[in-house]
Design an enzyme around this catalytic site. Structure first.
Site: not given
Length: 217
Positions: A16, A41, A44
């Site tokens: 990812s 993050r 994500h």
């Protein structure tokens, strides 16, 4: 129709992040080194690349956040979702803990008596904790208003993550927080606009925790 690609469970997150990096490169977006882990993050978690441009960081806040976590700071949240999502094991290994007072009966009673939201009152209650405090707000604009009021009377957070989501007073509360944090020299991370949420607050906190724990290895 996109074909399904088999990826081992242990490799899903790694893949990812590779895809995110690749897509950012295609958009000619280069993330600042000190903020890249946090922004990546959040993307994500949300699959939303807008965060590459809308997340706002006060100067030096990443370094300061890592110092605070290493010193055993506690994290205060405005939702039980964030309470569950923040990596408690990683935080406790540094001497900290995470708290949410939204379900506290005394908070509920006081909020009703004063015609305020639980989020507003829960921020006030947090200052009874005898530890450096990081606030991670992902849902309630009134929590940010409460923190601004607390700063004015001398209860100053060590860091505020202000990323509430929604339509009513969301943008105004973030603007208020940014101005007040600048006035009282409080490091902050906010997201401009309506977007945000508990998952974003959690992603930011966990990114910081992973950065600290990675540096200790």
């Amino acid at each position: 129709m996109k074909s399904f690609k088999h990826v081992l469970p242990m490799d899903i997150e790694k893949e990812s992040f590779r895809i995110i990096g690749e897509e950012l490169s295609k958009m000619n977006i280069a993330l600042p080194d000190d903020r890249a882990d946090v922004i990546m993050r959040v993307i994500h978690t949300t699959a939303d690349f807008d965060y590459a441009s809308t997340l706002v960081f006060s100067g030096g806040c990443i370094e300061k956040a890592c110092e605070l976590l290493k010193a055993g700071s506690h994290i205060i949240t405005d939702t039980n979702m964030s309470l569950s999502g923040i990596n408690r094991k990683a935080l406790s290994s540094l001497g900290g803990d995470v708290h949410c007072f939204m379900a506290d009966e005394t908070v509920a009673a006081e909020a009703k008596n004063r015609s305020l939201t639980r989020a507003f009152v829960s921020m006030e209650k947090a200052f009874s904790i005898d530890a450096p405090l990081i606030f991670a707000v992902g849902n309630a604009p009134t929590a940010l208003v409460s923190l601004c009021e607390q700063m004015k009377i001398g209860n100053v957070p060590k860091l505020v993550v202000g990323v509430p989501v929604g339509f009513v007073n969301v943008e105004a509360s973030k603007d208020m927080l940014e101005l007040t944090c600048k006035e009282y020299d409080v490091p902050y991370i906010i997201n401009k606009g309506r977007k945000g949420g508990s998952t974003v607050a959690v992603a930011i906190c966990n990114a910081l925790l992973y950065m600290v724990n990675s540096s200790r290895k």
